[in-house]
Design an enzyme around this catalytic site. Structure first.
Site, PDB file in Angstrom:
ATOM      1  N   ASP A  46       0.819  -1.213   0.000  1.00  0.00           N
ATOM      2  CA  ASP A  46       0.000   0.000   0.000  1.00  0.00           C
ATOM      3  C   ASP A  46       0.852   1.261   0.000  1.00  0.00           C
ATOM      4  O   ASP A  46       2.063   1.223   0.255  1.00  0.00           O
ATOM      5  CB  ASP A  46      -0.913   0.011   1.222  1.00  0.00           C
ATOM      6  CG  ASP A  46      -2.167  -0.833   1.024  1.00  0.00           C
ATOM      7  OD1 ASP A  46      -2.414  -1.263  -0.120  1.00  0.00           O
ATOM      8  OD2 ASP A  46      -2.890  -1.060   2.007  1.00  0.00           O
ATOM      9  N   LYS A  68      -3.762   3.186  -2.573  1.00  0.00           N
ATOM     10  CA  LYS A  68      -5.036   3.863  -2.827  1.00  0.00           C
ATOM     11  C   LYS A  68      -5.037   5.140  -2.006  1.00  0.00           C
ATOM     12  O   LYS A  68      -5.117   5.106  -0.782  1.00  0.00           O
ATOM     13  CB  LYS A  68      -6.221   2.973  -2.435  1.00  0.00           C
ATOM     14  CG  LYS A  68      -6.305   1.679  -3.225  1.00  0.00           C
ATOM     15  CD  LYS A  68      -7.398   0.766  -2.705  1.00  0.00           C
ATOM     16  CE  LYS A  68      -8.769   1.281  -3.059  1.00  0.00           C
ATOM     17  NZ  LYS A  68      -9.009   1.289  -4.508  1.00  0.00           N
ATOM     18  N   MET A 183      -8.787   8.915   9.081  1.00  0.00           N
ATOM     19  CA  MET A 183      -9.217   9.464   7.786  1.00  0.00           C
ATOM     20  C   MET A 183     -10.314  10.517   7.954  1.00  0.00           C
ATOM     21  O   MET A 183     -11.342  10.483   7.286  1.00  0.00           O
ATOM     22  CB  MET A 183      -9.709   8.334   6.868  1.00  0.00           C
ATOM     23  CG  MET A 183      -8.649   7.272   6.611  1.00  0.00           C
ATOM     24  SD  MET A 183      -9.289   5.773   5.820  1.00  0.00           S
ATOM     25  CE  MET A 183     -10.196   5.013   7.182  1.00  0.00           C
TER      26      MET A 183
END
Length: 269
Positions: A46, A68, A183
């Site tokens: 990642d 991502k 997030m």
């Protein structure tokens, strides 16, 4: 790896290991994670995986980027999952290396389900999640005996990219003494507004920890109400975690680690 007084499991061909790399510092890799890196034929990693961790892979290991990042071109989740299955069926030892912990606000569970449905054997190797390890690197304990008997981890956006609809904000605001948001920067003002509307004290201590446990780590502390403004004023960008609660006040005494050459940002507005 030096000789250990115990045996690590063999990483067999045709298997996929879903491994957590921790919040940033490659030194936080577990022994199993380091073992997997040295044994893998393919590492699908990642965006938040430290390059120092990848350096542990054996020479000739195929490294496949599968990062991502919001708002940037990224491989689709179905294509990532399909690649794991294809590599495994080709007889490769496949390491899926994910930041933090595979099963905490990531796609690890989705990938594991897909592997199980495809009949691909897999192992899960937990990692240190940012809501614990990232806070520790900022000198903020997730819990202390005198401040909180509970801590709640919350995602800052749903799979749609919006603020999660399934959260009972009034209950969250009143029921958890310490809340850690993952997030959350995109919707930080909305989150703060909902917490305050739900009964949270706008003057409660809060902090943002960006790029936790990396040389780029930045920490801004202040009040809950002021946090969105402070985030903008200090130019804080993802990845970041947000923590609300009295444990934030420990940073003044426990800020044991600061990246070289960076200023300590402590705001009490």
């Amino acid at each position: 790896m030096e000789t250990l007084p115990f045996t690590l499991p063999a990483f067999e061909p045709g298997w996929v290991w879903l491994v957590g790399a921790g919040p940033g510092d490659p030194g936080l890799l577990t022994l199993l994670a380091a073992h997997a890196l040295r044994s893998a034929d393919v590492v699908v990693y990642d965006a938040l995986v430290d390059k120092g961790a990848l350096a542990l892979a054996a020479p000739g290991t195929e490294l496949v980027y599968a990062g991502k990042r919001g708002g940037k071109p990224s491989p689709s989740q179905p294509s990532i999952t399909a690649s794991l299955i294809d590599f495994a069926r080709a007889g490769k030892r496949v390491l899926r290396l994910k930041g933090g912990d595979p099963f905490v606000f990531g796609r690890g569970a989705e990938e594991a389900v897909a592997l199980a449905e495809a009949g691909v054997p897999f192992r899960v190797v937990p990692g240190i999640t940012a809501g614990i390890g990232g806070l520790a690197y900022a000198g903020i304990p997730a819990t202390t005996r005198d401040t909180n008997a509970a801590v709640t981890f919350v995602t800052g956006h749903a799979s749609t990219g919006e603020v999660p609809d399934g959260i009972r904000w009034d209950d969250l605001a009143k029921g958890s003494p310490v809340i850690v948001f993952y997030m959350a920067l995109k919707h930080l003002q909305t989150i703060v507004d909902r917490l305050i509307a739900g009964g949270r004290d706008p003057n409660e201590s809060a902090a943002i920890v960006a790029s936790a446990a990396t040389p780029a780590q930045r920490v801004v502390t202040g009040t809950l109400a002021a946090l969105p403004r402070l985030c903008a004023e200090h130019g804080i960008e993802p990845p970041a975690i947000v923590v609300v609660g009295d444990t934030v006040t420990f940073r003044d005494r426990l800020a044991w680690w600061e990246p070289a050459g960076t200023a300590v940002e402590r705001v009490t507005v």
